[in-house]
Scaffold this active site. Structure first.
Site, short mmCIF file in Angstrom:
data_model
loop_
_atom_site.label_atom_id
_atom_site.label_comp_id
_atom_site.label_asym_id
_atom_site.label_seq_id
_atom_site.Cartn_x
_atom_site.Cartn_y
_atom_site.Cartn_z
N TYR A 16 1.38 -1.37 0.29
CA TYR A 16 0.02 0.29 0.18
C TYR A 16 0.35 1.53 -0.07
O TYR A 16 -0.12 2.38 -0.72
CB TYR A 16 -0.91 0.17 1.35
N GLU A 38 -11.36 4.50 3.97
CA GLU A 38 -11.04 5.79 5.11
C GLU A 38 -12.26 5.33 5.68
O GLU A 38 -12.72 6.34 6.64
CB GLU A 38 -11.46 7.47 4.24
N TRP A 46 -6.24 1.40 10.17
CA TRP A 46 -5.87 1.36 8.78
C TRP A 46 -5.41 -0.36 8.41
O TRP A 46 -6.22 -0.73 7.23
CB TRP A 46 -4.97 2.45 8.62
#
Length: 190
Positions: A16, A38, A46
């Site tokens: 990522y 998000e 996350w």
């Protein structure tokens, strides 16, 4: 290889960071995906969402805006039973509502991308942070975008979520200057 300090040795995080975070995204479906992820991340780590990302894509029809906007109550109820995603009713319903609102923005601005990238005159903001502590959780611009989206009816778009979103879609490049992904590092290593 120097990376930002927040990156762990988890391959999902590394991929990522190296291939997505801070790289400009202009495609509406991908923008909607990142906004939805998000929002799902709110209150969580996350990496929790990143590791479930493929499950989210499958559950939400690859984040096809038109399909998600037309989800029935039956579909929403099935999502609430899906153990592969975070089964938070407010977050799930917000994805559906936000999809409908993205369609309204597309009608008014030609695309969701046009609407978002107009805030930065279609140019990513390149920051030059040397330490993690310097990177803000939100900014005046993320607050403005958050307020504008809220006025349109969006949910799970607080200033901190929006700043993370801006980083994720490359509106803001917050790679540390010591990270190989920062433009200054790339330029200086040549």
């Amino acid at each position: 290889m120097n990376r930002c300090n927040w990156v762990t040795n988890d391959p999902v995080y590394i991929h990522y960071h190296d291939h997505e975070w801070g790289i400009p995204v202009y495609e509406d479906q991908k923008l909607f995906e990142m906004l939805s992820l998000e929002g799902a991340q709110a209150g969580l780590n996350w990496i929790t969402i990143l590791k479930r990302r493929e499950n989210y894509k499958k559950a939400f029809d690859q984040f096809n805006i038109d399909i998600v906007a037309n989800y029935s109550e039956e579909k929403i109820q099935s999502l609430l039973q899906n153990p592969e995603i975070i089964r938070n009713e407010k977050k799930i319903r917000s994805v559906v509502k936000n999809a409908r609102l993205v369609i309204e923005i597309q009608k008014d601005f030609g695309s969701f991308s046009n609407f978002l990238w107009n805030y930065v005159n279609n140019q990513p903001i390149i920051n030059h942070w040397s330490k993690d502590e310097e990177v803000p959780a939100n900014t005046a611009l993320s607050k403005k975008i958050s307020n504008d989206l809220r006025k349109k009816g969006f949910s799970f778009v607080g200033p901190t979520i929006i700043y993370s979103f801006m980083q994720a879609i490359g509106m803001v490049n917050d790679h540390l200057i010591t990270c190989f992904c920062h433009p200054a590092y790339i330029h200086n290593s040549k």
